[in-house]
Design an enzyme around this catalytic site. Structure first.
Site, PDB file in Angstrom:
ATOM      1  N   GLU A 210      97.929  52.786 107.327  1.00 15.40           N
ATOM      2  CA  GLU A 210      99.152  51.415 106.539  1.00 15.40           C
ATOM      3  C   GLU A 210      98.008  51.205 105.309  1.00 15.40           C
ATOM      4  OE1 GLU A 210     100.515  48.512 109.508  1.00 15.40           O
ATOM      5  OE2 GLU A 210      98.544  48.540 110.073  1.00 15.40           O
TER       6      GLU A 210
ATOM      7  N   GLY B 146      96.587  45.007 117.571  1.00 12.46           N
ATOM      8  CA  GLY B 146      96.719  44.736 118.798  1.00 12.46           C
ATOM      9  C   GLY B 146      95.640  45.703 119.112  1.00 12.46           C
ATOM     10  N   SER B 147      95.089  45.158 120.465  1.00  8.09           N
ATOM     11  CA  SER B 147      93.887  45.393 121.937  1.00  8.09           C
ATOM     12  C   SER B 147      94.400  46.749 121.514  1.00  8.09           C
ATOM     13  CB  SER B 147      93.632  44.824 122.103  1.00  8.09           C
ATOM     14  OG  SER B 147      95.110  44.543 123.712  1.00  8.09           O
TER      15      SER B 147
ATOM     16  N   GLU C  44      84.573  45.764 122.152  1.00  7.42           N
ATOM     17  CA  GLU C  44      85.059  45.029 121.053  1.00  7.42           C
ATOM     18  C   GLU C  44      84.724  43.820 121.651  1.00  7.42           C
ATOM     19  OE1 GLU C  44      88.882  44.258 120.558  1.00  7.42           O
ATOM     20  OE2 GLU C  44      88.386  44.724 117.820  1.00  7.42           O
TER      21      GLU C  44
ATOM     22  N   CYS D 132      88.506  42.964 113.375  1.00 13.18           N
ATOM     23  CA  CYS D 132      88.772  43.905 113.746  1.00 13.18           C
ATOM     24  C   CYS D 132      87.862  44.800 113.207  1.00 13.18           C
ATOM     25  CB  CYS D 132      89.964  45.259 113.378  1.00 13.18           C
ATOM     26  SG  CYS D 132      90.792  44.001 112.121  1.00 13.18           S
TER      27      CYS D 132
ATOM     28  N   GLU E  30      96.594  50.227 114.644  1.00  8.34           N
ATOM     29  CA  GLU E  30      95.768  50.013 114.360  1.00  8.34           C
ATOM     30  C   GLU E  30      95.179  48.723 115.994  1.00  8.34           C
ATOM     31  OE1 GLU E  30      93.968  50.937 112.006  1.00  8.34           O
ATOM     32  OE2 GLU E  30      96.237  52.037 110.914  1.00  8.34           O
TER      33      GLU E  30
ATOM     34  N   GLY F   9      97.579  48.538 123.217  1.00  7.78           N
ATOM     35  CA  GLY F   9      98.507  50.043 122.197  1.00  7.78           C
ATOM     36  C   GLY F   9      98.443  51.706 122.803  1.00  7.78           C
TER      37      GLY F   9
ATOM     38  N   LYS G 232     107.811  40.472 116.025  1.00  6.40           N
ATOM     39  CA  LYS G 232     107.429  40.400 116.679  1.00  6.40           C
ATOM     40  C   LYS G 232     105.586  39.916 116.904  1.00  6.40           C
ATOM     41  CE  LYS G 232     104.935  40.169 121.455  1.00  6.40           C
ATOM     42  NZ  LYS G 232     104.211  38.930 120.913  1.00  6.40           N
TER      43      LYS G 232
ATOM     44  N   ASN H  89      95.271  37.279 114.824  1.00  7.90           N
ATOM     45  CA  ASN H  89      93.903  37.404 114.066  1.00  7.90           C
ATOM     46  C   ASN H  89      93.958  36.996 112.604  1.00  7.90           C
ATOM     47  OD1 ASN H  89      94.346  40.118 114.274  1.00  7.90           O
ATOM     48  ND2 ASN H  89      91.852  39.537 113.229  1.00  7.90           N
TER      49      ASN H  89
ATOM     50  N   GLN I  21      89.830  33.557 124.745  1.00 12.64           N
ATOM     51  CA  GLN I  21      89.002  34.102 123.899  1.00 12.64           C
ATOM     52  C   GLN I  21      87.560  33.282 124.127  1.00 12.64           C
ATOM     53  OE1 GLN I  21      89.374  36.789 121.422  1.00 12.64           O
ATOM     54  NE2 GLN I  21      87.019  36.690 121.863  1.00 12.64           N
TER      55      GLN I  21
HETATM   56  P1  NAD Z   1      96.643  41.908 121.638  1.00 17.36           P
HETATM   57  O1  NAD Z   1      97.036  43.768 122.197  1.00 17.36           O
HETATM   58  O2  NAD Z   1      96.798  41.111 123.420  1.00 17.36           O
HETATM   59  O3  NAD Z   1      98.271  41.083 121.512  1.00 17.36           O
HETATM   60  C1  NAD Z   1      98.858  42.400 120.363  1.00 17.36           C
HETATM   61  C2  NAD Z   1     100.937  42.068 119.969  1.00 17.36           C
HETATM   62  O4  NAD Z   1     100.849  42.304 121.552  1.00 17.36           O
HETATM   63  C3  NAD Z   1     101.228  40.602 120.580  1.00 17.36           C
HETATM   64  O5  NAD Z   1     101.730  40.114 119.991  1.00 17.36           O
HETATM   65  C4  NAD Z   1     101.330  41.078 122.054  1.00 17.36           C
HETATM   66  O6  NAD Z   1     101.906  40.033 122.349  1.00 17.36           O
HETATM   67  C5  NAD Z   1     102.004  41.851 121.968  1.00 17.36           C
HETATM   68  N1  NAD Z   1     102.156  42.186 123.654  1.00 17.36           N
HETATM   69  C6  NAD Z   1     101.051  42.164 124.543  1.00 17.36           C
HETATM   70  N2  NAD Z   1     101.397  43.312 125.837  1.00 17.36           N
HETATM   71  C7  NAD Z   1     102.516  43.609 124.921  1.00 17.36           C
HETATM   72  C8  NAD Z   1     103.160  44.606 125.862  1.00 17.36           C
HETATM   73  N3  NAD Z   1     103.349  45.394 127.152  1.00 17.36           N
HETATM   74  N4  NAD Z   1     103.639  44.875 124.788  1.00 17.36           N
HETATM   75  C9  NAD Z   1     104.441  44.823 124.394  1.00 17.36           C
HETATM   76  N5  NAD Z   1     103.644  44.248 122.833  1.00 17.36           N
HETATM   77  C10 NAD Z   1     103.246  43.210 123.828  1.00 17.36           C
HETATM   78  O7  NAD Z   1      95.829  41.779 120.903  1.00 17.36           O
HETATM   79  P2  NAD Z   1      95.341  40.488 120.567  1.00 17.36           P
HETATM   80  O8  NAD Z   1      94.850  39.860 121.654  1.00 17.36           O
HETATM   81  O9  NAD Z   1      96.864  39.666 119.424  1.00 17.36           O
HETATM   82  O10 NAD Z   1      94.695  40.412 119.228  1.00 17.36           O
HETATM   83  C11 NAD Z   1      92.946  41.117 118.496  1.00 17.36           C
HETATM   84  C12 NAD Z   1      93.134  42.510 119.200  1.00 17.36           C
HETATM   85  O11 NAD Z   1      93.655  43.019 117.682  1.00 17.36           O
HETATM   86  C13 NAD Z   1      91.518  42.911 118.719  1.00 17.36           C
HETATM   87  O12 NAD Z   1      90.956  44.086 120.127  1.00 17.36           O
HETATM   88  C14 NAD Z   1      91.489  42.986 117.312  1.00 17.36           C
HETATM   89  O13 NAD Z   1      90.000  44.426 117.410  1.00 17.36           O
HETATM   90  C15 NAD Z   1      92.798  44.486 117.005  1.00 17.36           C
HETATM   91  N6  NAD Z   1      92.688  44.033 115.336  1.00 17.36           N
HETATM   92  C16 NAD Z   1      93.054  45.364 114.672  1.00 17.36           C
HETATM   93  C17 NAD Z   1      93.114  45.635 113.463  1.00 17.36           C
HETATM   94  C18 NAD Z   1      93.692  46.539 112.833  1.00 17.36           C
HETATM   95  O14 NAD Z   1      93.589  47.235 111.915  1.00 17.36           O
HETATM   96  N7  NAD Z   1      92.596  47.314 113.783  1.00 17.36           N
HETATM   97  C19 NAD Z   1      93.365  44.044 112.786  1.00 17.36           C
HETATM   98  C20 NAD Z   1      93.001  42.876 113.581  1.00 17.36           C
HETATM   99  C21 NAD Z   1      93.295  42.665 115.368  1.00 17.36           C
END
Ligand code: NAD
Length: 476
Positions: free
Chosen positions: A458, A224-225, A379, A280, A246, A229, A171, A148, A327
């Site tokens: 961060e 990420g999610s 979310e 986020c 995050e 995480g 990555k 995003n 999505q």
């Molecule tokens: P996601 O968790 O699906 O993916 C994030 C990253 O993790 C991607 O690069 C994905 O390929 C990788 N990934 C997936 N499975 C993995 C594994 N098993 N091991 C290692 N890496 C893996 O999230 P998304 O759909 O890309 O992003 C949306 C989410 O990100 C939302 O929940 C949003 O709130 C969050 N987000 C948080 C912030 C923040 O700073 N708090 C900022 C932006 C987005």
């Protein structure tokens, strides 16, 4: 079509590719990008490990110059990179260019930080001994990012990692390889020694997992999610790898009776729906006190009626498409969940047809929501917001904090006393008064509490907490 490859040990490499699709027009292929294997990821990690001893001892002028040069090129190409960002991710052109310029600011900031590295010299408790406290790089940093903010988030992780002398395996998310590749290409041409920054585009379960499993990665920074995480954190703790996460948000925006109505509506519209609600820090819970509730809902609905949802690349567009079909399905599912839970869909929520095939969704506003509804607790990550009516400021604060997340929170009020009260008591890493919950500066800490974040903050000089490790040296 040119294939954009991974960068491993200073070489562009990779054969397997996947197409990058424009969410405003699914007939438009942005490019073909290599998809790394587990072996590719392992090679990238080995290259970063081999490059670490020399890079960790590189001079601060080398790092400063490289980061500055990167900032300059990003700024000079902000229209082009912003266009790519909008085409690839679906945020509007203005948002795409704005995010790109922010990335340039981040590289400039860390170019400066490279010249401000310092430590402490303190007297020992034992006479005749000197004590020095210094910061050293952590080692090989694995950077895993979401789709995003495809330029800004990689920038705010890569810039401090390099600034403090770490080497990197990066990555990016599967949906946005174009921005990642462009950023890495700029850094590579700026003169980074081979192996210092490696790009491995590909699937999370393959490439990301290889990074998480590798004993040669010393720290993982992930955005990420929550689900991904948590799994990464568990694996990192198991092998004692430093980790920073995050994750998601379900950010409250409180509107008090004394708020300026125009400001409150502007702040809610921007925070809840701009960038298609895919932030986020989006204000997905609008907690509104009784005295202003009906006026606020009427005014916000009026504004939503006029919002232009269309192709991200058209100059008049205010809200672009949802990023992809998955999505979009999730957003539509939550809209039916909200209806089934008894919330009132006061506006929007329909799929929209535009001149090109894309993932267009009319922003959705729910009213008469209860805080325990799933649409108010989970979310959604789309252009969907819920209004919760409350009696007074006390109930608003309690409701705002009654959530497992704690990234950002906001309040609209004209009262300094109330602003201060909410700043002190909102359980969030970032608090906004009369400003959208989304939209932050580049030089101050970013992060949250509860399920939103884990580990050090961060951005800004606080980034050194994660990207360095402290050494205390005694000399007689
Ligand atoms: P996601 O968790 O699906 O993916 C994030 C990253 O993790 C991607 O690069 C994905 O390929 C990788 N990934 C997936 N499975 C993995 C594994 N098993 N091991 C290692 N890496 C893996 O999230 P998304 O759909 O890309 O992003 C949306 C989410 O990100 C939302 O929940 C949003 O709130 C969050 N987000 C948080 C912030 C923040 O700073 N708090 C900022 C932006 C987005």
């Amino acid at each position: 079509m040119t294939i954009h490859q991974n960068l491993i040990g200073g070489q562009w490499t990779g054969t397997e590719t996947r197409p990058d699709i424009n969410p405003s027009n699914t007939n438009d292929v942005v490019g073909e990008f290599s998809s790394a294997t587990r072996q590719d990821a392992e090679q990238a990690i080995a290259a970063a490990k081999a490059a670490f001893p020399a890079w960790s001892r590189s001079g601060i002028m080398e790092r400063h110059t490289l980061l500055r040069k990167t900032a300059q090129e990003i700024r000079a190409r902000s229209d082009e990179i912003g266009y790519l960002l909008s085409r690839e991710e679906g945020k509007t052109l203005a948002e795409g260019v704005g995010e790109t310029l922010r990335a340039a600011q981040i590289f400039d900031f860390f170019a400066g930080e490279a010249l401000r590295l310092n430590g402490e010299a303190v007297p020992s408790a034992r006479p005749g001994i000197g004590v020095e406290v210094t910061r050293e790089p952590v080692g090989v940093v694995g950077i895993i990012t979401p789709w995003n903010f495809p330029v800004a988030i990689p920038a705010w992780k890569i810039a401090p990692a390099l600034c403090y002398g770490n080497t990197v395996v990066f990555k990016p998310a599967e949906l946005v390889p174009g921005c990642a590749w462009t950023l890495v290409d700029i850094l590579h041409r700026a003169g980074l020694p081979e192996g210092v920054l490696n790009l491995v585009m590909g699937e999370g379960a393959v490439v990301g997992q290889a990074m998480v499993d590798s004993p040669d990665i010393d720290a993982i920074t992930f955005t990420g999610s929550v689900g991904t995480g948590k799994r990464i954190a568990a694996a990192c703790v198991e092998r004692m790898c430093k980790v920073q996460l995050e994750m998601g948000g379900k950010n409250p925006l409180v509107i008090l009776d004394d708020a300026n109505l125009d400001t409150a509506v502007d702040v809610a519209l921007n925070g809840s729906f701009f960038s298609t609600g895919q932030r986020c820090t989006a204000s997905s819970r609008l907690i509104v006190t009784e005295g202003i509730h009906d006026r606020f809902v009427t005014a916000l609905t009026e504004r939503l009626r006029k919002v232009i949802v269309d192709d991200a690349l058209k100059p008049d567009t205010q809200i672009g498409p949802v990023v992809d079909q998955n999505q979009l399905d999730q957003d539509v599912d939550y809209i039916s969940i909200g209806k089934n839970e008894g919330a009132n869909l006061a506006f929007g929520g329909d799929l929209l047809n535009r001149s090109t095939p894309g993932f267009y969704l009319q922003p959705a506003l729910f009213t008469e929501c209860r805080n325990d509804m799933r649409i108010c607790q989970e979310e959604i990550f789309g252009p969907v917001a819920s209004v919760i009516r409350v009696r007074d400021a006390d109930e608003a604060l309690a409701m705002a904090n009654d959530i497992p997340f704690g990234l950002s929170a906001g309040v609209c009020t004209e009262s300094l006393k109330m602003a201060t009260h909410f700043k002190r008591n909102l359980e969030a890493g970032m608090v906004m008064v009369n400003l959208p919950t989304a939209g932050v500066d580049f030089h101050v800490p970013f992060g949250g509490r509860k399920a939103s974040s884990y580990g050090p903050r961060e951005q800004g000089s606080y980034a050194s907490e994660f990207y360095t490790t402290v050494k205390t040296a005694y000399t007689v």
